[in-house]
Structure formats: C-alpha cells, structure tokens
Design a protein around this motif. Structure first.
Motif, PDB file in Angstrom:
ATOM      1  N   ILE A 128      36.951  72.707  48.568  1.00 61.62           N
ATOM      2  CA  ILE A 128      37.127  71.431  47.756  1.00 61.62           C
ATOM      3  C   ILE A 128      36.921  70.293  48.680  1.00 61.62           C
ATOM      4  O   ILE A 128      36.089  69.466  48.171  1.00 61.62           O
ATOM      5  N   PRO A 129      37.599  70.004  49.878  1.00 59.74           N
ATOM      6  CA  PRO A 129      37.333  69.047  50.615  1.00 59.74           C
ATOM      7  C   PRO A 129      35.740  68.762  51.126  1.00 59.74           C
ATOM      8  O   PRO A 129      35.269  67.810  51.254  1.00 59.74           O
ATOM      9  N   TYR A 130      35.360  70.095  51.306  1.00 59.12           N
ATOM     10  CA  TYR A 130      33.941  70.139  51.901  1.00 59.12           C
ATOM     11  C   TYR A 130      32.890  69.631  50.825  1.00 59.12           C
ATOM     12  O   TYR A 130      32.042  68.882  51.160  1.00 59.12           O
ATOM     13  N   TRP A 131      33.261  70.050  49.681  1.00 55.60           N
ATOM     14  CA  TRP A 131      32.082  69.519  48.388  1.00 55.60           C
ATOM     15  C   TRP A 131      32.487  68.072  48.304  1.00 55.60           C
ATOM     16  O   TRP A 131      31.255  67.414  47.883  1.00 55.60           O
ATOM     17  N   ILE A 132      33.654  67.446  48.368  1.00 57.82           N
ATOM     18  CA  ILE A 132      33.818  66.285  48.129  1.00 57.82           C
ATOM     19  C   ILE A 132      33.085  65.270  49.198  1.00 57.82           C
ATOM     20  O   ILE A 132      32.228  64.385  48.765  1.00 57.82           O
ATOM     21  N   VAL A 133      32.984  65.734  50.623  1.00 57.55           N
ATOM     22  CA  VAL A 133      32.282  64.916  51.525  1.00 57.55           C
ATOM     23  C   VAL A 133      30.785  65.253  51.328  1.00 57.55           C
ATOM     24  O   VAL A 133      29.827  64.312  51.499  1.00 57.55           O
ATOM     25  N   LEU A 134      30.371  66.354  50.887  1.00 60.59           N
ATOM     26  CA  LEU A 134      28.948  66.867  50.617  1.00 60.59           C
ATOM     27  C   LEU A 134      28.329  65.630  49.786  1.00 60.59           C
ATOM     28  O   LEU A 134      27.026  65.247  49.947  1.00 60.59           O
ATOM     29  N   PHE A 135      29.138  65.767  48.409  1.00 58.37           N
ATOM     30  CA  PHE A 135      28.459  64.738  47.502  1.00 58.37           C
ATOM     31  C   PHE A 135      28.548  63.303  47.768  1.00 58.37           C
ATOM     32  O   PHE A 135      27.853  62.495  47.373  1.00 58.37           O
ATOM     33  N   ARG A 136      29.416  62.873  48.874  1.00 65.22           N
ATOM     34  CA  ARG A 136      29.514  61.503  49.177  1.00 65.22           C
ATOM     35  C   ARG A 136      28.308  61.198  50.233  1.00 65.22           C
ATOM     36  O   ARG A 136      27.694  60.089  50.175  1.00 65.22           O
ATOM     37  N   ILE A 137      27.858  62.330  50.996  1.00 72.69           N
ATOM     38  CA  ILE A 137      26.860  61.979  51.920  1.00 72.69           C
ATOM     39  C   ILE A 137      25.453  62.455  51.374  1.00 72.69           C
ATOM     40  O   ILE A 137      24.451  62.025  52.132  1.00 72.69           O
ATOM     41  N   LYS A 138      25.411  63.077  50.235  1.00 72.61           N
ATOM     42  CA  LYS A 138      24.152  63.398  49.609  1.00 72.61           C
ATOM     43  C   LYS A 138      23.116  62.599  49.739  1.00 72.61           C
ATOM     44  O   LYS A 138      21.887  63.055  50.294  1.00 72.61           O
ATOM     45  N   TYR A 139      23.010  61.392  49.230  1.00 69.80           N
ATOM     46  CA  TYR A 139      22.257  60.377  49.168  1.00 69.80           C
ATOM     47  C   TYR A 139      21.593  59.987  50.529  1.00 69.80           C
ATOM     48  O   TYR A 139      20.256  60.111  50.998  1.00 69.80           O
ATOM     49  N   LYS A 140      22.445  59.648  51.576  1.00 70.60           N
ATOM     50  CA  LYS A 140      21.992  59.437  52.935  1.00 70.60           C
ATOM     51  C   LYS A 140      21.556  60.689  53.500  1.00 70.60           C
ATOM     52  O   LYS A 140      20.714  60.566  54.228  1.00 70.60           O
ATOM     53  N   TRP A 141      22.070  61.524  53.439  1.00 75.19           N
ATOM     54  CA  TRP A 141      21.481  62.957  53.871  1.00 75.19           C
ATOM     55  C   TRP A 141      20.101  63.307  53.849  1.00 75.19           C
ATOM     56  O   TRP A 141      19.116  63.493  54.627  1.00 75.19           O
ATOM     57  N   GLU A 142      19.563  63.173  52.416  1.00 66.55           N
ATOM     58  CA  GLU A 142      18.280  63.470  51.855  1.00 66.55           C
ATOM     59  C   GLU A 142      17.316  62.210  52.004  1.00 66.55           C
ATOM     60  O   GLU A 142      16.308  62.572  52.173  1.00 66.55           O
ATOM     61  N   HIS A 143      17.847  61.016  52.124  1.00 70.88           N
ATOM     62  CA  HIS A 143      16.753  59.985  51.954  1.00 70.88           C
ATOM     63  C   HIS A 143      16.719  58.893  53.245  1.00 70.88           C
ATOM     64  O   HIS A 143      15.958  58.373  53.304  1.00 70.88           O
ATOM     65  N   VAL A 144      17.809  58.830  54.065  1.00 71.82           N
ATOM     66  CA  VAL A 144      18.253  58.007  55.063  1.00 71.82           C
ATOM     67  C   VAL A 144      18.155  58.623  56.176  1.00 71.82           C
ATOM     68  O   VAL A 144      17.056  58.335  57.099  1.00 71.82           O
ATOM     69  N   ALA A 145      18.986  59.410  56.488  1.00 69.72           N
ATOM     70  CA  ALA A 145      19.084  60.121  57.702  1.00 69.72           C
ATOM     71  C   ALA A 145      18.009  60.856  58.149  1.00 69.72           C
ATOM     72  O   ALA A 145      17.138  61.219  57.200  1.00 69.72           O
ATOM     73  N   VAL A 146      17.832  61.405  59.426  1.00 72.60           N
ATOM     74  CA  VAL A 146      16.967  62.147  59.860  1.00 72.60           C
ATOM     75  C   VAL A 146      17.361  63.319  60.881  1.00 72.60           C
ATOM     76  O   VAL A 146      18.682  63.107  61.250  1.00 72.60           O
ATOM     77  N   ALA A 147      16.718  64.036  61.195  1.00 72.48           N
ATOM     78  CA  ALA A 147      17.192  65.466  61.900  1.00 72.48           C
ATOM     79  C   ALA A 147      16.470  65.164  63.418  1.00 72.48           C
ATOM     80  O   ALA A 147      15.488  64.343  63.407  1.00 72.48           O
ATOM     81  N   GLY A 148      17.086  65.732  64.486  1.00 69.45           N
ATOM     82  CA  GLY A 148      16.585  65.732  65.587  1.00 69.45           C
ATOM     83  C   GLY A 148      17.631  65.395  66.600  1.00 69.45           C
ATOM     84  O   GLY A 148      18.814  65.010  66.225  1.00 69.45           O
ATOM     85  N   LYS A 149      17.256  65.390  67.902  1.00 68.97           N
ATOM     86  CA  LYS A 149      17.931  65.192  69.110  1.00 68.97           C
ATOM     87  C   LYS A 149      18.220  63.568  69.346  1.00 68.97           C
ATOM     88  O   LYS A 149      17.147  63.112  69.332  1.00 68.97           O
ATOM     89  N   LYS A 150      19.343  63.260  69.770  1.00 75.26           N
ATOM     90  CA  LYS A 150      19.359  61.738  70.591  1.00 75.26           C
ATOM     91  C   LYS A 150      18.602  61.839  71.846  1.00 75.26           C
ATOM     92  O   LYS A 150      18.755  62.647  72.702  1.00 75.26           O
TER      93      LYS A 150
END
Length: 150
Positions: A128-150
């Motif tokens: 349940i805490p895992y799902w709560i965090v996933l729903f909180r970061i869903k928009y940023k994860w899919e539209h703002v953030a990028v994958a890759g190395k620093k």
C-alpha cells in the motif's frame, strides 16, 4: 560562425530530473527487495517444475504444461514490475498498475478459497505505501523526468 549564448552546455542537463531521483530511499530498497524476491520465486518455481517433471515424467497433460507456463509468466511479471522501475522505463508505473490488479485478483481468489488467508492478506497490505508513492510521482515520472545516468 558559432553563435554565442548566455546558457552554458549543461543548462538542459541541470533542469532535467532523473526518474530514479523521484523515488525516496525506502522505495529504492523496496524495489531491490522486490527484484530479489522475484528472482527467488522464479528459481523456486523452476526447481519445483523440474522436480515435478522428474517424478511425474513428461506424461503430463496439456493442462499441466499450460499451468506451468502461466505460473512462470505470473512470477516473471512480479519481477518485471520492479525491474522496470529500477531501469526507469517510462511506462513502468502503468505496468505496475496492470500487474498490481492481476496480483490483487489472484490474491482475492486465494483468499476466497481460504488458503493461507492471513499470509495472502499481508500480500495485499504490504504494498500500500508503494502504491501511494507511485500515484504521487506518476505524472512527473511519465512527463517530466528522464531516464539515464548522471
């Protein structure tokens, strides 16, 4: 002739947020634990299937083999949902929602059959805490953030 700009070369790199940075520390540990548990589940299931083949022989019906394949796909999907989060796949959260629904249906079926009901009930409560965090970061994860190395 090169055009000069007021922005330095790292301007775009500094504003982009890495997907893995959106996850809190405990979530990263949870994802690693999920991958490790998924690997143990796959190895355990393969060992069980090999044992059943050695005792039963290859004379099983097609339903037996179909059941083995369905169990392998289900266990592999459990591992894959955490692995996709770790490698920062864009659709990882959507995949997690789909697999979470499938696992919820499976656990409800097992609860309905009253087989190890408290253990299976914990399987529903722990993420349940895992799902709560996933729903909180869903928009940023899919539209703002990028994958890759620093």
């Amino acid at each position: 002739m090169e055009q000069h700009t007021i922005f330095d070369k790292d301007f775009d790199a500094k504003i982009s947020i890495r997907r893995r940075d959106l996850m809190p520390g405990w979530l990263k540990v949870y994802v690693w634990a999920g991958m490790i548990i998924g690997i143990f589940m796959m190895v355990g299931l393969m060992a069980t299937i090999c044992y059943l083949w050695s005792t039963e022989g290859v004379n099983g019906s097609w339903v037996t083999y179909l059941t083995y394949v369905l169990f392998m796909v289900t266990v592999f999907s459990f591992f894959l949902k955490y692995y996709l989060m770790w490698v920062e796949a864009k659709q990882a959260i959507l995949w997690n929602i789909f697999i979470g629904i499938v696992w919820l249906i499976i656990t409800q079926l097992v609860l309905w059959l009253n087989f190890m009901s408290w253990v299976v009930f914990l399987e529903v409560l722990i993420p349940i805490p895992y799902w709560i965090v996933l729903f909180r970061i869903k928009y940023k994860w899919e539209h703002v953030a990028v994958a890759g190395k620093k």
